[in-house]
Design a protein around this motif. Structure first.
Motif, PDB file in Angstrom:
ATOM      1  N   GLU A  18      -2.553   7.264  10.261  1.00  0.00           N
ATOM      2  CA  GLU A  18      -2.712   7.927   8.976  1.00  0.00           C
ATOM      3  C   GLU A  18      -3.363   6.992   7.968  1.00  0.00           C
ATOM      4  OE1 GLU A  18       1.174   8.732   7.098  1.00  0.00           O
ATOM      5  OE2 GLU A  18       2.063   7.701   8.818  1.00  0.00           O
ATOM      6  N   LEU A  19      -3.903   7.541   6.908  1.00  0.00           N
ATOM      7  CA  LEU A  19      -4.602   6.769   5.887  1.00  0.00           C
ATOM      8  C   LEU A  19      -3.626   5.899   5.100  1.00  0.00           C
ATOM      9  CD1 LEU A  19      -7.269   6.313   4.215  1.00  0.00           C
ATOM     10  CD2 LEU A  19      -6.436   8.152   2.717  1.00  0.00           C
ATOM     11  N   GLY A  25       0.818  -1.204   0.000  1.00  0.00           N
ATOM     12  CA  GLY A  25       0.000   0.000   0.000  1.00  0.00           C
ATOM     13  C   GLY A  25       0.851   1.252   0.000  1.00  0.00           C
ATOM     14  N   ASN A  52      -5.509  -1.411   9.710  1.00  0.00           N
ATOM     15  CA  ASN A  52      -4.592  -0.273   9.734  1.00  0.00           C
ATOM     16  C   ASN A  52      -4.385   0.150  11.190  1.00  0.00           C
ATOM     17  OD1 ASN A  52      -3.227   2.145   9.554  1.00  0.00           O
ATOM     18  ND2 ASN A  52      -4.763   3.184   8.298  1.00  0.00           N
ATOM     19  N   ARG A  71       1.668   4.685   2.078  1.00  0.00           N
ATOM     20  CA  ARG A  71       1.576   5.387   3.359  1.00  0.00           C
ATOM     21  C   ARG A  71       2.319   6.706   3.224  1.00  0.00           C
ATOM     22  NH1 ARG A  71       3.821   3.156   9.232  1.00  0.00           N
ATOM     23  NH2 ARG A  71       3.254   5.024  10.437  1.00  0.00           N
ATOM     24  N   THR A 108       5.620   4.020  -1.005  1.00  0.00           N
ATOM     25  CA  THR A 108       4.972   2.795  -1.473  1.00  0.00           C
ATOM     26  C   THR A 108       5.677   1.624  -0.812  1.00  0.00           C
ATOM     27  OG1 THR A 108       4.400   3.797  -3.593  1.00  0.00           O
ATOM     28  CG2 THR A 108       4.398   1.391  -3.478  1.00  0.00           C
ATOM     29  N   ALA A 156      -8.689   3.529   6.537  1.00  0.00           N
ATOM     30  CA  ALA A 156      -8.514   4.623   7.483  1.00  0.00           C
ATOM     31  C   ALA A 156      -7.917   4.081   8.783  1.00  0.00           C
ATOM     32  CB  ALA A 156      -9.861   5.288   7.751  1.00  0.00           C
ATOM     33  N   ASP A 186      -8.723   1.559   0.251  1.00  0.00           N
ATOM     34  CA  ASP A 186      -8.159   2.435   1.276  1.00  0.00           C
ATOM     35  C   ASP A 186      -8.554   1.935   2.659  1.00  0.00           C
ATOM     36  OD1 ASP A 186      -7.171   3.988  -0.748  1.00  0.00           O
ATOM     37  OD2 ASP A 186      -8.746   5.523  -0.604  1.00  0.00           O
ATOM     38  N   ARG A 226      -3.393   4.161   1.622  1.00  0.00           N
ATOM     39  CA  ARG A 226      -4.075   4.288   0.335  1.00  0.00           C
ATOM     40  C   ARG A 226      -3.754   3.107  -0.590  1.00  0.00           C
ATOM     41  NH1 ARG A 226      -2.038   8.019  -2.545  1.00  0.00           N
ATOM     42  NH2 ARG A 226      -0.259   8.590  -1.226  1.00  0.00           N
ATOM     43  N   ASP A 227      -4.734   2.738  -1.390  1.00  0.00           N
ATOM     44  CA  ASP A 227      -4.566   1.732  -2.448  1.00  0.00           C
ATOM     45  C   ASP A 227      -3.891   0.461  -1.918  1.00  0.00           C
ATOM     46  OD1 ASP A 227      -5.748   3.363  -4.319  1.00  0.00           O
ATOM     47  OD2 ASP A 227      -3.862   4.324  -4.872  1.00  0.00           O
ATOM     48  N   THR A 265      -7.418  -2.678  -5.436  1.00  0.00           N
ATOM     49  CA  THR A 265      -6.910  -1.936  -4.275  1.00  0.00           C
ATOM     50  C   THR A 265      -8.061  -1.313  -3.474  1.00  0.00           C
ATOM     51  OG1 THR A 265      -6.667   0.048  -5.627  1.00  0.00           O
ATOM     52  CG2 THR A 265      -4.757  -1.409  -5.425  1.00  0.00           C
TER      53      THR A 265
END
Length: 740
Positions: A193-194, A91, A189, A93, A97, A378, A376, A196-197, A374
Motif C-alpha cells: 500500500e502507499l 509516515g 516501501n 500508512r 501515523t 508507492a 510519498d 504517504r508523507d 515529506t
C-alpha cells in the motif's frame, strides 16, 4: 612467553566469521558494531539504524586493523567521542501515523549478513562494487511489531511502517580525507500500500566526552551546543566564498580542568552535511531540537500552532503521531545559545524564563533532529539519501570564551570559535561524493567554477555521484619476527607499488616508512626510517593576470632519467633553485626533491631488499614461477622482488612495541592534492623483543616471569609500563609477563 607477531589483517577472517554467529532470543541477529577507523575520524555503525552508534561498553571494531572505536572518535586514539546518532523514518500508512526509530527497544529489525567491501586489492573483501577502502553495508527493516513496549501515551503497541533500509557507509584516509565518513541510505516501501508523507530523520546527541568519563549523568554531557550554519570555509581560495550547509555540535566550553585544557578536554566538533536527496520527491530540510529543562519536562521552539513545541514535549516520543508532526513540521529552529537573550521570536514559541532559560542555553540534555521530507512512496518504490559525518579539531582554544561571552553576546562567542578544520573536511566530503569539474553523465555540464588569477578552479560537481578520491597506495603485507632485544620487520609491497590510483588513473607509488611506538595511538608512533624513489618536482614561474608572479608545480615528479632526456646527460636538478633557476626557451624553472629521495637500498641500518638479485616479475601473475614467489597471508603468491626487510635493535625486551609500515604516493600536483600515506593502523603489529616461540621450543629454554617480584606499591603506571593511555582503571591493568 608465546610471542605471536601477526598483522591485524591476519585476524580479519576470524573477526568476520564470528560476527554473524550471535543470535538473539527473538531469533533476530545480534546488533553488530563495525567501525571506520581508516583516518583520524573513527565512526561505529550498526545493522539496526545506528548512524553513529555504540556506547562506552559496546565499542565498534574496525575490520581492517582490529581497532576498537568509540561511537564517533576524533582525533582517533584520543578517547574522545561525539554525537551518537540514529535513523528515524516516519509516515502515514492507511489511517495510521507511524514512526520507526532506534529506542530502548528497537523498532528496526536487525538483518543478518552485514557485508564489507574495499577497493584495496590486498584485502580479502576486495570488490569491484566497492567505493572506498572500507564500505560497511547492511539492511534493516521495521517489519517486527513486538520489539517495543506499548506506546506510553496512547497505550498502543508499535505498528510497523513497512520500510526496508539499505545502508552503505564509506571511509577514506590520508590528508584531507581523514575527517569524514560518507553514507548512502535508501528507504524502500516493502508493503502493498502507499506510504504517504514519509519523512526521514537523523537524531543527534550533542556534546562529547572522554572514554574515561563513564557516568552518563556527567556534567560533561550538559554543555552540548548545536548550530546549523552556512559558512565560508576558507579565505585562501581567491577570496571566493564557498557556501557550506552544515549541522554541527560541540562542547560549549571544551571541558577545561582548573581553567586549563587537558588531554581529556573536548575541543573539537562533529557534524552532518546533507549531500544529496531526491529533490523531485523531498520538499526540504527540517532542523529541530529539544532540551530537557527539568525532570520529565522538555522544551522545543517548534511552531506552537502544531501543538508540538513548548513545555511538556516528551523526548522519548512515546506517541508516534506527535513525534511525526515534530519531524515533519518543516521548521528551522534558532540556535539554543540565543535562548537567554532577547531576539526576534517570530514564529517560535518563546523559551522559558529565568533559570529554565539558562538550562536551555547551556545545552542540557540537548538533542538535535535533521529531517528530510515529506514524500510519498508507492509499493516497491525507494528514495535514496546521501550525507556525510564530518569532524574537525581545535574549535575551542580559550577556556574562558564561554564564560566571558556566551551568556551576554552569543554572536561574539561564536566569532571566537574556529570551524576551519571541520568546514575544510566538509568541502572534501562534498568533492569526494561529486568530483568538481567532472562531467559524470556526458551531458557537457562539469559543475561550477570560479576564476583565480586567470585559472579556472572547479569547486562544485555536476550533481552526479562519483565516489572517487585520490587515495594512498595499499599498505604492504607486514610480518614482525622477534628476537631478544631485536625485531625484524619484513613486508611485501607488490600491491603497494603496482596498484593504479582510482582517481588519477596512474601508478603513483613513492615509497615506504617504518614506525615504532610504545602504544597503539598513531600520535605515539615515531618514524624510524624511510625509502622513496629518487624524483624531483619542477616548478615554473607563472605571471598572473594581476601582474604578480608565482611558482607553480602542475606535473608529476620527474625521474633523473626523464630529466636527462629533457636536458641532457649528467643533468643535476639540485643546481637549479629559486635563486639560480633554469631558463629554457623563455620558461623559468627550479627543482625540489619529492620527499627525502632516500633511494638506496641495502645500506647498513636502512631498509634492504630480501632478495636483491631477484629480477622484476612479469606483469601477469599467471606467468610467475614458484621460484619467483613467496607465500603471504592466506597462501597468497607474492613476488620476491617486492620483499623488504628492516631490523630494529637495542630494544627493551620487557615491554610491548607497536611497529607499522606504511606506503605513500607523490600526490596529484595538477589537482592540488598533497602526497598521501596508507593508514598506520592497517599494519600496526604489537610485539615483544623476546625470543620467538619457535626458538624457545627448539632450544628448550626455561620459562621465566617478570617483574619478579611484582610489587603492588611500585609506580608501574607512572613509569609507562602499565595503562600507558591513562584511560582505564589502573587496578585492572596490572600485568605479570611470562617468557619462553
Amino acid at each position: 612467553m608465546l610471542v605471536i607477531a601477526l598483522t591485524r589483517r591476519a585476524g580479519l577472517a576470524l573477526c568476520l566469521l564470528l560476527l554473524p554467529s550471535y543470535v538473539l532470543a527473538q531469533d533476530l541477529p545480534a546488533t553488530q558494531y563495525l567501525s571506520h577507523a581508516q583516518g583520524q575520524l573513527g565512526v561505529t555503525v550498526t545493522n539496526n539504524g545506528g548512524i553513529v552508534a555504540g556506547t562506552l561498553e559496546n565499542l565498534g571494531v574496525d575490520p581492517i586493523n582490529g581497532r576498537r572505536v568509540l561511537f564517533a572518535e576524533y582525533p582517533l586514539g584520543s578517547g574522545i567521542g561525539y554525537m551518537p546518532s540514529n535513523l528515524i523514518v516516519g509516515g502515514i500508512r492507511g489511517a495510521d501515523t507511524l514512526v520507526t526509530v532506534v529506542r530502548w527497544g528497537p523498532d528496526f529489525s536487525r538483518w543478518p549478513g552485514v557485508r564489507i567491501e574495499s577497493i584495496d586489492r590486498t584485502l580479502d573483501f576486495f570488490a569491484e562494487t566497492a567505493r572506498s577502502p572500507l564500505d560497511i553495508i547492511s539492511q534493516y527493516s521495521d517489519t517486527a511489531s513486538a520489539l517495543r513496549a506499548p506506546d506510553t501515551l496512547s497505550d498502543l503497541s508499535h505498528s510497523p511502517l513497512g520500510v526496508l533500509v539499505s545502508q552503505r557507509s564509506m571511509s577514506w584516509s590520508g590528508g584531507n580525507l581523514d575527517g569524514m565518513v560518507l553514507y548512502e541510505v535508501s528507504v524502500e516501501n516493502i508493503t502493498n500500500e502507499l506510504l504517504r508523507d514519509v519523512v526521514v530523520g537523523i537524531a543527534v546527541s550533542t556534546g562529547g566526552k572522554h572514554i574515561s568519563e563513564r557516568i552518563i549523568s556527567s556534567p560533561y554531557l550538559q554543555r552540548g551546543a548545536l548550530h546549523y550554519f552556512d559558512r565560508e570555509p576558507s579565505t585562501s581560495r581567491c577570496g571566493v566564498r564557498l557556501p557550506i550547509e552544515l549541522f554541527t555540535t560541540w562542547d560549549l566550553a571544551g571541558q577545561p580542568l582548573n581553567g586549563s585544557y587537558t588531554a581529556r578536554s573536548v575541543l573539537g566538533s562533529m557534524g552532518i552535511r546533507i549531500l544529496s536527496f531526491p529533490s523531485d520527491l523531498v520538499r526540504g530540510v527540517t532542523f529541530n531540537w529539544v532540551s530537557l529543562i527539568q525532570s520529565g519536562i522538555f522544551y522545543s521552539p517548534a511552531i506552537p500552532s502544531d501543538n508540538v513545541g513548548g513545555l511538556g514535549i516528551d523526548l522519548r516520543f512515546g506517541n508516534d503521531t506527535e513525534f511525526y508532526r515534530f519531524l515533519a513540521n518543516r521548521n528551522f529552529d534558532f540556535n539554543p545559545l540565543f535562548s537567554g537573550v532577547p531576539f526576534a521570536i517570530g514564529q517560535y514559541l518563546p523559551p522559558p524564563r529565568s533559570a529554565l532559560q539558562s538550562i536551555v542555553r547551556d545545552g542540557f540534555a540537548l538533542t538535535g533532529y535533521l529531517s528530510l521530507g515529506t514524500f510519498d512512496l508507492a509499493p516497491g518504490e525507494d528514495a535514496t539519501f546521501v550525507f556525510a559525518v564530518v569532524a574537525g579539531d581545535s574549535v575551542i582554544t580559550d577556556p574562558t570564551t564561554y564564560e566571558r561571552l556566551a551568556v551576554e553576546d552569543p554572536n561574539a562567542y561564536l566569532s571566537e570559535l574556529d570551524f576551519s578544520e571541520i568546514t575544510e573536511n566538509t568541502l572534501w566530503a562534498t568533492w569526494v561524493y561529486d568530483n568538481p569539474g567532472i562531467d559524470s553523465d556526458g551531458d557537457g555540464f562539469r559543475g561550477e567554477y570560479y576564476l583565480c588569477e586567470g585559472d579556472t578552479v572547479w569547486w562544485k560537481g555536476d550533481g552526479i555521484a562519483d565516489w572517487r578520491a585520490d587515495v594512498p597506495p595499499p599498505a604492504p603485507f607486514v610480518e614482525v619476527l622477534p628476537e631478544t632485544g631485536k625485531l625484524t620487520v619484513r613486508w611485501n609491497g607488490y600491491f603497494s607499488e603496482t596498484t593504479v590510483d582510482p582517481f588519477t588513473q596512474q601508478q603513483d607509488f613513492e615509497g615506504y616508512r617504518v614506525y615504532i611506538g610504545r602504544d597503539e595511538r598513531p600520535s605515539s608512533a615515531s618514524l624510524l626510517t624511510s625509502w622513496d624513489a629518487e624524483n624531483y618536482n619542477r616548478f615554473e614561474l607563472i605571471q598572473r593576470e594581476s601582474g604578480d608572479f608565482e611558482w607553480l608545480n602542475r606535473e608529476n615528479p620527474f625521474s633523473i632519467d626523464s630529466l636527462e632526456t629533457l636536458y641532457g646527460l649528467g643533468f643535476d636538478p639540485l643546481l637549479y633553485t629559486r635563486q639560480t633557476p633554469l631558463r629554457v626557451d623563455g620558461s623559468i624553472f627550479y627543482f625540489e626533491p619529492q620527499d627525502f629521495n632516500v633511494s638506496e637500498l641495502g645500506i647498513p641500518g636502512r631498509i634492504r631488499k630480501r632478495f636483491p638479485n631477484q629480477p622484476k616479475p612479469d606483469p601477469d601473475p599467471a606467468n610467475w614461477s614458484d621460484d619467483e614467489v613467496i607465500f603471504g597471508p592466506d597462501n597468497r603468491r607474492l613476488p620476491k622482488y617486492y620483499e623488504y626487510e628492516y631490523v630494529i635493535d637495542s630494544l627493551l625486551p620487557s615491554v610491548p612495541w607497536y611497529v607499522a609500515v606504511t606506503a605513500f604516493d607523490f600526490g596529484f600536483a595538477k589537482g592540488g592534492i598533497p602526497a598521501k600515506e596508507s593508514p598506520l593502523l592497517t599494519t600496526q603489529t604489537e610485539s615483544y623483543a623476546l625470543t620467538s616461540a619457535t626458538t624457545a621450543v627448539s632450544e628448550n629454554l626455561d620459562v621465566f616471569v617478570y617483574p619478579n617480584p611484582y610489587r603492588s606499591d611500585d609506580n608501574y603506571v607512572q613509569e609507562g609500563f602499565e595503562d600507558r593511555l591513562k584511560t582505564r582503571n589502573p587496578q585492572l591493568e596490572k600485568r605479570i609477563h611470562f617468557a619462553n
